[in-house]
Write a protein that holds these residues in place. Structure first.
Motif, PDB file in Angstrom:
ATOM      1  N   ASP A  28      77.655  59.934  12.188  1.00 10.29           N
ATOM      2  CA  ASP A  28      76.635  58.916  11.966  1.00 10.29           C
ATOM      3  C   ASP A  28      75.522  59.037  13.012  1.00 10.29           C
ATOM      4  O   ASP A  28      75.783  59.368  14.175  1.00 10.29           O
ATOM      5  CB  ASP A  28      77.266  57.524  12.044  1.00 10.29           C
ATOM      6  N   THR A  29      74.296  58.784  12.575  1.00 13.00           N
ATOM      7  CA  THR A  29      73.138  58.991  13.463  1.00 13.00           C
ATOM      8  C   THR A  29      72.501  57.684  13.935  1.00 13.00           C
ATOM      9  O   THR A  29      71.440  57.716  14.567  1.00 13.00           O
ATOM     10  CB  THR A  29      72.060  59.816  12.738  1.00 13.00           C
ATOM     11  N   THR A  30      73.132  56.532  13.673  1.00 12.54           N
ATOM     12  CA  THR A  30      72.504  55.261  14.034  1.00 12.54           C
ATOM     13  C   THR A  30      72.245  55.162  15.539  1.00 12.54           C
ATOM     14  O   THR A  30      71.151  54.799  15.979  1.00 12.54           O
ATOM     15  CB  THR A  30      73.392  54.088  13.579  1.00 12.54           C
ATOM     16  N   ILE A  31      73.258  55.495  16.344  1.00  8.61           N
ATOM     17  CA  ILE A  31      73.097  55.403  17.795  1.00  8.61           C
ATOM     18  C   ILE A  31      72.064  56.409  18.281  1.00  8.61           C
ATOM     19  O   ILE A  31      71.225  56.095  19.144  1.00  8.61           O
ATOM     20  CB  ILE A  31      74.454  55.622  18.503  1.00  8.61           C
ATOM     21  N   LEU A  32      72.081  57.619  17.715  1.00  8.41           N
ATOM     22  CA  LEU A  32      71.115  58.638  18.119  1.00  8.41           C
ATOM     23  C   LEU A  32      69.687  58.198  17.783  1.00  8.41           C
ATOM     24  O   LEU A  32      68.769  58.357  18.597  1.00  8.41           O
ATOM     25  CB  LEU A  32      71.429  59.964  17.428  1.00  8.41           C
ATOM     26  N   CYS A  33      69.490  57.629  16.584  1.00 11.97           N
ATOM     27  CA  CYS A  33      68.158  57.159  16.206  1.00 11.97           C
ATOM     28  C   CYS A  33      67.678  56.050  17.142  1.00 11.97           C
ATOM     29  O   CYS A  33      66.523  56.034  17.576  1.00 11.97           O
ATOM     30  CB  CYS A  33      68.172  56.645  14.776  1.00 11.97           C
ATOM     31  N   THR A  34      68.574  55.113  17.442  1.00 19.13           N
ATOM     32  CA  THR A  34      68.210  54.007  18.334  1.00 19.13           C
ATOM     33  C   THR A  34      67.868  54.528  19.725  1.00 19.13           C
ATOM     34  O   THR A  34      66.875  54.101  20.344  1.00 19.13           O
ATOM     35  CB  THR A  34      69.359  52.992  18.416  1.00 19.13           C
ATOM     36  N   ALA A  35      68.676  55.471  20.211  1.00 21.28           N
ATOM     37  CA  ALA A  35      68.391  56.073  21.520  1.00 21.28           C
ATOM     38  C   ALA A  35      67.068  56.828  21.490  1.00 21.28           C
ATOM     39  O   ALA A  35      66.297  56.818  22.466  1.00 21.28           O
ATOM     40  CB  ALA A  35      69.530  56.999  21.926  1.00 21.28           C
ATOM     41  N   GLY A  36      66.788  57.491  20.371  1.00 18.66           N
ATOM     42  CA  GLY A  36      65.528  58.222  20.243  1.00 18.66           C
ATOM     43  C   GLY A  36      64.327  57.290  20.278  1.00 18.66           C
ATOM     44  O   GLY A  36      63.314  57.580  20.923  1.00 18.66           O
ATOM     45  N   ILE A  37      64.427  56.156  19.579  1.00 21.08           N
ATOM     46  CA  ILE A  37      63.336  55.179  19.580  1.00 21.08           C
ATOM     47  C   ILE A  37      63.115  54.638  20.996  1.00 21.08           C
ATOM     48  O   ILE A  37      61.981  54.498  21.459  1.00 21.08           O
ATOM     49  CB  ILE A  37      63.647  54.029  18.603  1.00 21.08           C
ATOM     50  N   LEU A  38      64.227  54.353  21.705  1.00 18.62           N
ATOM     51  CA  LEU A  38      64.137  53.858  23.077  1.00 18.62           C
ATOM     52  C   LEU A  38      63.484  54.895  23.984  1.00 18.62           C
ATOM     53  O   LEU A  38      62.621  54.576  24.814  1.00 18.62           O
ATOM     54  CB  LEU A  38      65.526  53.502  23.586  1.00 18.62           C
TER      55      LEU A  38
END
Length: 470
Positions: A28-38
């Motif tokens: 799953d990429t949810t955490i990666l996407c959130t970290a990327g936005i941050l």
């Protein structure tokens, strides 16, 4: 160029590569996407509070952009459930059962009816509409249950969902990520959808007839218990229906006429994109309310709310994993300036376009390289079994490659969309096949194995065709 701007572009590129890797490993990429936005927020603002706020704001931006798509799908599903609960679906489909006289006719009739219904009702609800009526008729003339499941899958979750010409949920996601009008992506996808559909279904039919001739397939189905969530998704709310047979026949005639009128209005008034979607959504909602009031009499008001609630739960369950990914990829274009102000230089057209322009200067890209890459990216993003969660990535990479090649943005975007949805939307990934497998009583793993070769051949031929269309 300022070191901050260079860091932003490199960070965005590395995050895209990391996302492809995660999807290839089926993580799953949810955490990666959130970290990327941050991370992008920190690089743009140099402020932790502002970047943390940017995460939430980017989600709001994505939801705002996707809300129309979520609502149209939810409303269509609620209408589908009202039809199934009241028996209107059986009356509507029964005439097609009379056309089923041979195994070959059964395959094509099930497939074409599934495709037509899926354009307006989406494939998962359409499976429920079709299964109870056409599957027994198909088995009576000798079509194996696995053959019916293949037809439902390829025509519904393949052709109809990958094009999505009426509801336009898929083109909306890819078009936004690529910075294109929805109508351009739909127009570019038509020849590719036709090629993919023709090659895949003909290959699957030939393999099915060969195995039937060699005695490798029986006509019966095997018990298969779908998981609770899939069963709940396919089962309409239980409520007593008081529709008479004449009323069911009237609704079965009225609903196709209403949607045919919608199509005529779209053509006459040249309605496209959001306007066309709104017309379909309004028609579906009013039809669902009318069915509820007529079928449930004194409980019609409450039952209408129940149908709508079930549809909304379905819509948000489907799109919940999409929102973080869409939020990240919207930052590659217009969302970045809206959230963080004029951080990029005046000559910039967004992170993705800047990367594409830079790539063109160092890598000799060609239409062939671009088409093969978009097919591979689309297929990888589909491995999560959603089909929708990664098509924003396909649109973003199409924008990058088209900027480098100098042409073909709409075709590359449509190609990535088609590859992602054919792989992940319900034709290859076993856990995405549960609705059709459950209705037909076959193993989703057996269904995935049977679909593998036809879909692979179709993707190869479609990719080759896209090279000449770019």
């Amino acid at each position: 160029m300022d070191i901050t701007l260079v860091s932003l572009h490199w960070a965005y590129l590395l995050l895209i590569l990391a996302m492809i890797g995660f999807m290839a490993m089926r993580r799953d990429t949810t955490i990666l996407c959130t970290a990327g936005i941050l991370t992008l927020g920190l690089l743009a603002t140099h402020s932790l509070p502002a970047s943390v706020s940017g995460v939430f704001s980017s989600f709001i931006y994505a939801i705002r952009e996707l809300l129309g798509t979520i609502l149209i799908i939810s409303i269509v599903v609620s209408l589908s459930r009202s039809m199934t609960s009241t028996g209107i679906n059986e009356v509507m489909i029964r005439p097609f059962a009379r056309l089923i006289r041979t195994p070959g006719l059964a395959f094509w009739v099930i497939g074409l009816v599934m495709m037509a219904i899926s354009f307006f009702f989406w494939p998962s609800p359409a499976v429920a509409l079709l299964g109870a009526v056409l599957l027994p008729a198909a088995q009576r003339v000798g079509l194996p249950a696995i053959g019916a499941a293949v037809a439902m899958n390829l025509f519904g979750h393949g052709i109809a969902l990958s094009g999505d010409f009426v509801i336009q949920g898929a083109p909306k996601l890819t078009a936004d990520a690529a910075g294109l009008p929805v109508a351009e992506v739909v127009q570019a996808s038509v020849p590719l959808v036709l090629i993919m559909g023709a090659v895949t279904t003909l290959t699957a039919f030939w393999l099915l007839r060969r195995d039937m001739r060699l005695g490798r397939l029986g006509t019966g189905s095997t018990p298969f218990a779908a998981d609770a969530s899939a069963a709940a998704e396919l089962t309409p709310p239980s409520a007593p229906s008081r529709l008479s047979p004449a009323a069911r026949r009237a609704f079965a005639l009225l609903l196709p006429l209403l949607f045919a009128a919608d199509v005529a209005v779209m053509i006459a008034l040249d309605l496209q994109g959001g306007d066309a979607t709104a017309l379909i959504g309004g028609t579906a909602l009013l039809a669902m309310l009318l069915i509820s009031l007529c079928a449930h009499r004194g409980r019609g008001l409450e039952q209408a709310t129940s149908y709508l609630t079930g549809g909304l739960l379905f819509g948000f369950r489907v799109f919940a994993p999409v929102i973080p990914i869409a939020a990240f990829f919207y930052l590659g274009d217009s969302a970045f300036t809206e959230l963080y102000g004029k951080v990029l230089p005046s000559g910039s057209h967004g992170l993705v376009n800047d990367l594409g322009t830079a790539l063109a200067g160092v890598v000799p890209l060609s239409p062939a390289v671009g088409a093969v890459t978009l097919t591979a990216v689309g297929a990888i993003t589909g491995l999560d079994g959603s089909g929708f969660s990664g098509i924003s990535l396909a649109g973003s990479i199409a924008q990058l490659f088209a900027a480098a090649i100098g042409t073909g943005l709409a075709t590359l975007t449509a190609l990535g969309q088609i590859a992602a949805i054919w792989v992940g939307g319900g034709t290859l990934v076993p856990w995405a096949l549960i609705p059709a497998a459950a209705i037909c009583g076959v193993s989703p793993f057996e269904l995935a194995r049977r679909n593998l070769l036809p879909v692979a051949v179709g993707l190869a031929v479609t990719t080759a065709a896209a090279i000449f269309l770019i």
